[in-house]
Design a protein around this motif. Sequence first.
Motif, PDB file in Angstrom:
ATOM      1  N   TYR A  49     -11.995 -11.064  13.529  1.00 23.12           N
ATOM      2  CA  TYR A  49     -12.024 -10.386  12.239  1.00 23.12           C
ATOM      3  C   TYR A  49     -13.012  -9.222  12.233  1.00 23.12           C
ATOM      4  N   LYS A  52     -12.123  -6.378  14.604  1.00 21.80           N
ATOM      5  CA  LYS A  52     -10.789  -5.822  14.328  1.00 21.80           C
ATOM      6  C   LYS A  52      -9.860  -5.920  15.546  1.00 21.80           C
ATOM      7  N   LEU A  57      -5.284  -9.295  10.793  1.00 24.59           N
ATOM      8  CA  LEU A  57      -6.267 -10.237  10.248  1.00 24.59           C
ATOM      9  C   LEU A  57      -7.144  -9.525   9.215  1.00 24.59           C
ATOM     10  N   LYS A  59      -9.000  -9.517   5.237  1.00 21.53           N
ATOM     11  CA  LYS A  59      -9.944 -10.433   4.603  1.00 21.53           C
ATOM     12  C   LYS A  59      -9.250 -11.689   4.071  1.00 21.53           C
ATOM     13  N   TYR A  62      -8.127 -13.852   6.952  1.00 16.20           N
ATOM     14  CA  TYR A  62      -9.326 -14.459   7.553  1.00 16.20           C
ATOM     15  C   TYR A  62      -9.778 -15.656   6.723  1.00 16.20           C
TER      16      TYR A  62
END
Length: 128
Positions: A49, A52, A57, A59, A62
């Motif tokens: 996350y 990147k 993925l 927020k 995640y």
Amino acid sequence: MKLAIYDFDGTLCDQETIPFLIEFYRKNKYSYKKLGQFYLRMIGLTFKYKLKVDSSLDKEKYRATAANTFMYLFEDKKKEDIIHFFSDSAAELVNYFNPIVVESLKEKRSKDIILWSVQVLIRCFSMK
């Protein structure tokens, strides 16, 4: 058994709910092996996350994946054990409730409005 934890925006508690529950799990000497595996999974997910690595993925994804990863700690537990864990943790978590939210819940409770997502927690602070 499915498990849902509600404190979407941090209004219910003064601290983050999931980190509190993880610390409660550790402090009460539940499976260290499971906890270690959980942390390894979270480290991998967090790196993906933050760096990147996976563009899909975001927020929200995640957070959803992190929540599913948290559920790993309970996947081999009996229903009674899960209820026991959350009842015990709720008894401690009540100390971190936002007083404004507590008053609002008490008011709703007095009007016979029960929010299912916090029933166990309501019982805890009503005993206080």
